[in-house]
Scaffold this active site. Structure first.
Site, short mmCIF file in Angstrom:
data_model
loop_
_atom_site.label_atom_id
_atom_site.label_comp_id
_atom_site.label_asym_id
_atom_site.label_seq_id
_atom_site.Cartn_x
_atom_site.Cartn_y
_atom_site.Cartn_z
N GLN A 1 -29.35 8.89 -16.27
CA GLN A 1 -27.87 9.10 -16.65
C GLN A 1 -27.53 10.30 -15.95
O GLN A 1 -26.26 10.34 -15.35
CB GLN A 1 -27.76 9.52 -18.35
N HIS B 1 -25.81 9.92 -12.35
CA HIS B 1 -24.28 9.45 -12.27
C HIS B 1 -23.50 10.45 -11.72
O HIS B 1 -22.64 10.16 -10.69
CB HIS B 1 -23.71 9.06 -13.51
N GLU C 1 -21.94 8.64 -26.07
CA GLU C 1 -22.01 7.36 -25.37
C GLU C 1 -22.86 6.35 -25.65
O GLU C 1 -22.69 5.25 -26.12
CB GLU C 1 -21.28 7.59 -23.94
N HIS C 2 -23.99 6.66 -25.18
CA HIS C 2 -25.31 6.04 -25.21
C HIS C 2 -26.13 6.73 -26.10
O HIS C 2 -26.41 7.98 -25.84
CB HIS C 2 -25.95 5.74 -23.88
N ASP D 1 -26.83 -0.91 -18.93
CA ASP D 1 -25.82 -0.88 -18.07
C ASP D 1 -25.66 -2.06 -17.15
O ASP D 1 -24.37 -2.45 -16.60
CB ASP D 1 -26.05 0.23 -17.02
N HIS E 1 17.00 -4.56 -49.53
CA HIS E 1 15.90 -5.30 -49.53
C HIS E 1 15.59 -6.36 -50.62
O HIS E 1 15.51 -7.66 -50.61
CB HIS E 1 14.65 -4.29 -49.51
#
Length: 447
Positions: A276, A279, A345-346, A379, A438
């Site tokens: 990771q 990235h 996220e992961h 991924d 109404h």
């Protein structure tokens, strides 16, 4: 290289715990001030702003903002057969995984003649963003496009940054992935300006390749929903246009959290943290463990892996940043509280009884269970989606999927007798809210 945070023996409130865990030093609010003039320029001047901004941020001034069909076909023709097979495998698995997400219509009869139905309708048109900065992501084409296709979206447009070494067009593998999936509307536009183009639409103000007939034509129609990952400026732009369009989430720099105990393999943990970190220098890699022995072993393995990996400088920056750390906890129960507060996220679970532990997690974009489910699987070829909420957004939002591109429509159908049965209660509620018209609208049916 990577810092440690020791939470052992500490009883923290939920707010204190959220402050104690590592986070990237990124400010979407501050980035909003940067992207607002970019969005305004795109809204006001269309293609002029898009080309000016590409020259400023991407170092190239695209002739073709919309990628010609011939370039898409050429990219697919030139695609390496092994890579094509990998994309086809990923596509098939992601499609199958997303087909299982399709919501089913429901019909509820509350009384004779009183029916409420719920229909699920795809949005008309979507804008799908595929990053193209430090890394290039044909896999993100698969994740965005397949989810939208399975949902039944009619109009799909993809945007990805222009590349200096590809004549101002997006990366060839991104183009090939689009062609492989049958996407014909692709734009050489990146960053916040791509979000603005999707949100507001854009008109072509230039003669493209000397063709004066292109002046004044519509370059890109506005969309209903924008999805896809990106940097902090893309996230800020998505926040700014929310309301004009729907968005999936403010997906920023990637992050991984690993909850591991003494049973975990330090080599696996270190490899996944590095995967990771490569990235982006802002990527977050977090290990949460109750084992100091594992922590020590992971640090030793990290030193070895970082020295040997291709993107050493980038990985060092990510692992050494404030967003990455080894967090020491008392036990797995304590670790669960920490990873739930982090809302990764992961999230990998590498503990004894990993499946049971994973079932107890409340906040994560995606959960990877056991030693043989690395994040890199998700991924590419797991069949799940890799466009996931970051920065704690998993507390309240989900990863990209079919539901990102659909909306529910309630259909109410009552007969005369069914309306008559509930008119009294309807009138009572209308009167207590001082909205007598109404109630009168229902009573008028029986005069």
């Amino acid at each position: 290289m990577i810092s440690r945070i020791d939470l052992r023996g500490r009883t923290l409130t939920a707010a204190e715990l959220r402050r104690a865990i590592p986070r990237a030093d990124l400010d979407v609010e501050a980035a909003t001030g940067v992207v607002e003039p970019i969005l305004a320029a795109v809204r006001d001047t269309g293609s002029v702003a898009l080309r000016d901004l590409a020259e400023r941020f991407d170092g190239v001034r695209p002739v073709h903002l919309r990628v010609p069909a011939s370039a898409l076909a050429a990219a697919l023709e030139a695609l390496d057969p092994e890579l094509r097979a990998a994309l086809e495998l990923a596509t098939a698995r992601v499609r199958r995984g997303h087909e299982a997400q399709l919501p089913q219509p429901t019909t509820t009869q509350l009384a004779p003649g009183a029916v409420v139905r719920q229909r699920w309708v795809p949005v008309r048109r979507v804008g799908l963003y595929v990053p193209g900065g430090l890394a290039l992501y044909p896999s993100s084409v698969v994740m965005n496009v397949v989810a939208a296709q399975v949902a039944g979206v009619e109009g799909l447009a993809v945007a990805s940054p222009p590349q200096k070494d590809n004549d101002g067009l997006p990366d060839p593998t991104v183009l090939a992935a689009c062609a492989l999936l049958g996407v014909t509307e692709v734009y050489a536009v990146g960053g916040a300006q791509a979000i603005g183009m999707f949100a507001y639409g854009a008109v072509e103000h230039d003669a493209v390749a000397g063709d004066e007939s292109t002046v004044g034509t519509v370059l890109c129609e506005p969309v209903d929903v924008i999805t896809g990952p990106g940097n902090v400026y893309v996230a800020a732009a998505k926040r700014a246009v929310r309301g004009a369009v729907g968005i999936d989430a403010e997906a920023g720099p990637t992050e991984i959290a690993i909850l591991a105990d003494a049973s975990a393999d330090a080599a696996h943990v270190a490899a996944d943290l590095v995967s990771q970190a490569e990235h982006d220098p802002n990527a977050a890699s977090v290990l949460v463990t109750n084992s100091t022995r594992l922590a020590d072993a992971v640090e030793e393995r990290l030193d070895q892996r970082v020295a040997a990996t291709k993107h050493t400088a980038r990985v060092c920056a990510a692992l050494g940043g404030p967003q990455s750390a080894i967090v020491l906890v008392d036990d797995v129960e304590h670790g669960l509280a920490v990873v739930d507060a982090y809302a990764a996220e992961h999230l990998e679970i590498q503990t004894a009884d990993a499946a049971a532990v994973a079932e107890r997690v409340r906040s994560a974009g995606a959960i990877f269970v056991g030693a043989y489910s690395p994040v890199s699987l998700g991924d590419y070829v797991a069949g799940s989606n890799h466009v996931l909420p970051t920065g704690g957004c998993a507390h309240y939002s989900s990863g990209l999927g079919v539901m990102s591109f659909t909306k529910s429509v309630q259909v109410i159908e009552y007969t005369r007798d069914a309306l008559a049965e509930v008119t009294g209660p309807l009138v009572a509620l209308a009167n207590v809210e001082d909205l007598p018209a109404h109630g009168e609208a229902a009573q008028a049916r029986f005069l």
